[in-house]
Scaffold this active site. Structure first.
Site, PDB file in Angstrom:
ATOM      1  N   ALA A  98      16.712  16.833 118.031  1.00  0.00           N
ATOM      2  CA  ALA A  98      17.267  16.038 116.930  1.00  0.00           C
ATOM      3  C   ALA A  98      16.294  15.973 115.750  1.00  0.00           C
ATOM      4  O   ALA A  98      16.706  16.050 114.591  1.00  0.00           O
ATOM      5  CB  ALA A  98      17.595  14.640 117.432  1.00  0.00           C
ATOM      6  N   THR A  99      14.992  15.866 116.043  1.00  0.00           N
ATOM      7  CA  THR A  99      14.003  15.723 114.968  1.00  0.00           C
ATOM      8  C   THR A  99      14.102  16.887 113.979  1.00  0.00           C
ATOM      9  O   THR A  99      14.148  16.682 112.763  1.00  0.00           O
ATOM     10  CB  THR A  99      12.583  15.656 115.581  1.00  0.00           C
ATOM     11  OG1 THR A  99      12.554  14.562 116.503  1.00  0.00           O
ATOM     12  CG2 THR A  99      11.523  15.447 114.516  1.00  0.00           C
ATOM     13  N   ASN A 157      18.742   3.353 119.827  1.00  0.00           N
ATOM     14  CA  ASN A 157      18.081   3.818 121.051  1.00  0.00           C
ATOM     15  C   ASN A 157      17.223   2.747 121.705  1.00  0.00           C
ATOM     16  O   ASN A 157      16.728   2.943 122.800  1.00  0.00           O
ATOM     17  CB  ASN A 157      17.213   5.039 120.745  1.00  0.00           C
ATOM     18  CG  ASN A 157      16.232   4.762 119.629  1.00  0.00           C
ATOM     19  OD1 ASN A 157      16.627   4.484 118.498  1.00  0.00           O
ATOM     20  ND2 ASN A 157      14.955   4.792 119.941  1.00  0.00           N
ATOM     21  N   SER A 209      20.775  15.905 120.660  1.00  0.00           N
ATOM     22  CA  SER A 209      19.692  16.523 121.413  1.00  0.00           C
ATOM     23  C   SER A 209      20.102  16.665 122.875  1.00  0.00           C
ATOM     24  O   SER A 209      20.599  15.715 123.482  1.00  0.00           O
ATOM     25  CB  SER A 209      18.467  15.607 121.291  1.00  0.00           C
ATOM     26  OG  SER A 209      17.350  16.212 121.857  1.00  0.00           O
ATOM     27  N   ALA A 210      19.866  17.871 123.441  1.00  0.00           N
ATOM     28  CA  ALA A 210      20.330  18.138 124.808  1.00  0.00           C
ATOM     29  C   ALA A 210      19.658  17.263 125.864  1.00  0.00           C
ATOM     30  O   ALA A 210      20.284  16.881 126.857  1.00  0.00           O
ATOM     31  CB  ALA A 210      20.087  19.609 125.140  1.00  0.00           C
ATOM     32  N   HIS A 211      18.370  16.916 125.620  1.00  0.00           N
ATOM     33  CA  HIS A 211      17.652  16.243 126.714  1.00  0.00           C
ATOM     34  C   HIS A 211      18.080  14.790 126.903  1.00  0.00           C
ATOM     35  O   HIS A 211      17.640  14.119 127.842  1.00  0.00           O
ATOM     36  CB  HIS A 211      16.137  16.382 126.549  1.00  0.00           C
ATOM     37  CG  HIS A 211      15.507  15.515 125.502  1.00  0.00           C
ATOM     38  ND1 HIS A 211      14.940  14.300 125.793  1.00  0.00           N
ATOM     39  CD2 HIS A 211      15.336  15.689 124.164  1.00  0.00           C
ATOM     40  CE1 HIS A 211      14.433  13.771 124.678  1.00  0.00           C
ATOM     41  NE2 HIS A 211      14.671  14.594 123.683  1.00  0.00           N
ATOM     42  N   THR A 237      13.188  33.393 117.196  1.00  0.00           N
ATOM     43  CA  THR A 237      13.979  33.748 118.377  1.00  0.00           C
ATOM     44  C   THR A 237      14.593  32.501 118.994  1.00  0.00           C
ATOM     45  O   THR A 237      13.898  31.502 119.212  1.00  0.00           O
ATOM     46  CB  THR A 237      13.062  34.438 119.416  1.00  0.00           C
ATOM     47  OG1 THR A 237      12.432  35.534 118.775  1.00  0.00           O
ATOM     48  CG2 THR A 237      13.859  34.915 120.617  1.00  0.00           C
ATOM     49  N   CYS A 289       5.672   5.599 120.290  1.00  0.00           N
ATOM     50  CA  CYS A 289       5.777   6.613 119.241  1.00  0.00           C
ATOM     51  C   CYS A 289       5.422   7.954 119.862  1.00  0.00           C
ATOM     52  O   CYS A 289       5.087   8.039 121.028  1.00  0.00           O
ATOM     53  CB  CYS A 289       4.872   6.282 118.065  1.00  0.00           C
ATOM     54  SG  CYS A 289       3.146   6.474 118.440  1.00  0.00           S
TER      55      CYS A 289
END
Ligand code: PLP
Length: 396
Positions: free
Chosen positions: A90-91, A169, A217-219, A249, A336
């Site tokens: 996401a970042t 979050n 974000s996938a995680h 890549t 953080c």
């Protein structure tokens, strides 16, 4: 055994033989669903081509995997597959969105909620320091809610861009994205929705609602780390390539896993959310029965189903966490990227008194947790709070 393996194994995640420390921090990250892990493994070992080397079948196969994953991500969020651009998370997606928006407008007027993630606030504040954006703040109340009339007020002051997360979050409060998108459109502004903790947990329809930029974000959704996406009609334009520079890549295995995680949510998400809600409610009810003066934070009527955020006055959170570290993994929610504990900007924005801020804890169960783990955790957390309170009393 090589050194890497030794040091990885040195971190003992067991609370007793064959019983892992209970993991209840799914807002930080989720375990990979084994079905996703199998897809990742297969792509790593069999379909390992470079998606940009399409002169042969390996590369073409990899390119097809990326395309199919884009379809799965887009399908989950009601978006056009061509608007999906894969990122490392996401970042990166957020930074790319700002780079695109700033390239189109050299002095972007941005309305942003005070409770956005650091991944949004840090680049925005840096851009403000460089004189490239002008910030207007959207405030929140004591439950972390935004007031629609406040968004309208800020929008009518003249803005080009709104940043509003789909859900918080830390405290889990869910935000009125559809309404905010309509407000943005009404004043000719665009919107960036950070949907990172919300995907699969709250309804989001990118195209129907007219969302300009959305990141995920996938995680956070039982997928692998190292894959995320920016969804935007601008994401795959020449202008986006110009601002992002050379595209390296692609991480095809992680992208394939991301697609599989989204496909699983599309078919099983409703049942998973309901399971997470049951576990959260069970934990909350048990904790409240054991520690009746616990204060539940956030908007209890409108929060993520896997979020429980509370304060235990008189029990500093770091002392509670240190008693729990070999039993249950929960967090203050305010770490953080350096891993250091910071005062929570979210709780500050909610005007939390210091005693509630210092004793705040975030718990987020996930779909693989069991009721037994929840009951064990509730008892251990309650015990840790009581022990810390007793210790604080004797040191006074
Ligand atoms: N936005 C929110 C709301 C988050 O919770 C996080 C991660 O914790 C991020 C952005 C950053 O996501 P990533 O780790 O994919 O860069």
């Amino acid at each position: 055994m090589n050194t890497m393996m030794q040091s990885a194994n040195a971190m003992n995640l067991q609370r007793s033989a064959n019983t892992p420390i209970v993991y209840l921090d799914h807002h930080a990250t989720t375990p990979v669903d084994p079905r996703v892990a199998r897809v990742v493994f297969d792509v790593m070992t069999k379909n390992f081509g470079n998606a940009h080397s399409v002169d042969h079948l390996y590369g073409q196969g990899a390119a097809r995997i990326v395309e199919s994953a884009a379809g799965d991500v887009a399908g989950l969020l009601g978006a056009d597959q061509n608007s999906v651009r894969f990122t490392s998370g996401a970042t990166e997606g957020i930074r790319l969105a700002f780079a695109i928006a700033c390239a189109a407008n050299p002095r972007l007027r941005v309305a942003v909620s005070r409770v956005e993630h650091a991944a949004v606030l840090e680049p925005l504040c840096a851009l403000e320091n460089e004189g490239r954006v002008v910030l207007r703040w959207i405030e929140v109340d004591g439950a972390g809610r935004v007031d629609i009339s406040d968004i309208e007020r800020v929008a009518n002051e003249g803005i080009d861009f709104i940043c509003l997360m789909a859900a918080n979050n830390e405290v889990g409060t869910i935000y009125p994205i559809q309404t905010a998108t309509a407000i943005a459109a009404a004043v000719g502004a665009e919107i960036l929705v950070d949907a990172t903790p919300a995907v699969g947990r709250v309804p989001i329809e990118v195209d129907n609602w007219g969302i300009d930029y959305l990141v995920l974000s996938a995680h956070k959704l039982y997928g692998p780390k190292g894959a995320g996406a920016l969804i935007s009609r601008y994401a795959n334009t020449p202008m986006a390539t110009e601002v992002s520079g050379h595209v390296g890549t692609l991480n095809v295995p992680a992208i394939a896993g991301f697609g599989e995680a989204c496909r699983i949510i599309s078919s099983e998400g409703t049942a998973d959310i309901s399971r997470e809600r049951d576990l959260r409610n069970r934990l909350e009810n048990t904790l409240l029965s054991l520690v009746p003066d616990l204060i539940i934070n956030g908007d209890r009527q409108n929060r993520l189903d896997n979020n429980l955020h509370f304060s235990a006055p008189g029990a500093p959170n770091d002392a509670v966490l240190s008693r729990l570290q070999y039993l249950v993994a929960i967090s203050t929610g305010a770490a953080c990227s350096s891993g250091a504990q910071q005062p929570s900007h979210v709780l500050r924005a909610m005007s939390f008194p210091s005693e509630l801020e210092e004793s705040a804890l975030r718990i987020s169960p996930g779909k693989f947790n069991t009721e037994k783990e929840i009951d064990f955790s509730a008892n251990e957390i309650a015990k840790a709070i009581k022990d810390v309170r007793a210790a604080m009393r004797t040191t006074k």
